[in-house]
Design an enzyme around this catalytic site. Sequence first.
Site, mmCIF file in Angstrom:
data_model
loop_
_atom_site.group_PDB
_atom_site.id
_atom_site.type_symbol
_atom_site.label_atom_id
_atom_site.label_comp_id
_atom_site.label_asym_id
_atom_site.label_seq_id
_atom_site.Cartn_x
_atom_site.Cartn_y
_atom_site.Cartn_z
ATOM 1 N N LYS A 172 70.465 -3.792 -17.076
ATOM 2 C CA LYS A 172 70.492 -5.219 -16.741
ATOM 3 C C LYS A 172 69.693 -6.021 -17.761
ATOM 4 O O LYS A 172 70.062 -7.137 -18.131
ATOM 5 C CB LYS A 172 69.932 -5.449 -15.332
ATOM 6 N N LYS A 240 62.603 -15.450 -15.422
ATOM 7 C CA LYS A 240 62.008 -14.282 -14.766
ATOM 8 C C LYS A 240 62.558 -13.009 -15.383
ATOM 9 O O LYS A 240 61.805 -12.084 -15.716
ATOM 10 C CB LYS A 240 62.305 -14.324 -13.261
#
Length: 290
Positions: A172, A240
Amino acid sequence: MARLAFLGLGVMGFPMAGHLAAKGHTVKVYNRTPAKAEAWVARHGGTMAASPAEAAAGADFVMACVGNDDDLRAVCLGETGAFAGMRPGAIFVDHTTVSAKVTRELAAEAAARGLGFVDAPVSGGQAGAENGALSVMCGGDAACYAAAEPVIAAYAKICRRLGESGAGQMAKMCNQIAIAGLVQGLAESLHFAQKAGLSIPELVEVISQGAAGSWQMANRAGTMEQGKFDFGFAVDWMRKDLGICLATANETGASLPVTALVDQFYKDVQKMGGGRWDTSSLIARLRAGG
């Protein structure tokens, strides 16, 4: 059909859990804000729980899609955490984008309790979740993955195991790194075209058929031209994720100069009040003279 728990009913989790119910699974949901769980049950049926442990009790699989490392620890650990309610042999599937470090920490804790753990972050944004067309990158024990994959298929366009615990999160990170540089390049291209007096729709029609073509160009060029930035994955969330990427790069020795630069560009967008704009809003920074 399986007995499932789903923890976290945000813009991604709400439709993902809905797809599981639509496939005929028995689904019990938990959300930190009970009103969202009530809304989900009203739309999809199933039941809601007052805690992760209550939701997980008796479940074959517990799926989670929460906010960050601390949120994930909170729904997994402690007397009211999911691990406390799961039966031996049940499998926890984490769809949150978190650090590989917390993934490995929780996978080890799960194993000590006789539980399975699969890290399975997703890509495809809100639209992908709603359409059941997410890309799912997984890490963990091969047998646990094989058991979970048919359940994940309810909302997946593609689902692959890439290695042991943490491999899904590493994949990811690769995804977010690739997106960051690509969106900045697209923003600069469209900004340049506007300054040059070119027709954006005509330009995109031509260059999207060649080497410059991408999902971002096909799906975001038009809205970027219009200055509309309310399509899915928010800048706050991207920062983030990029923070995780950059911290992990420091640990592994990887060099991410473009990612670090684009992260700062997203910081500029936040300062413009665009924290909840989607990631294509990098063009707004250029228009503002950034």
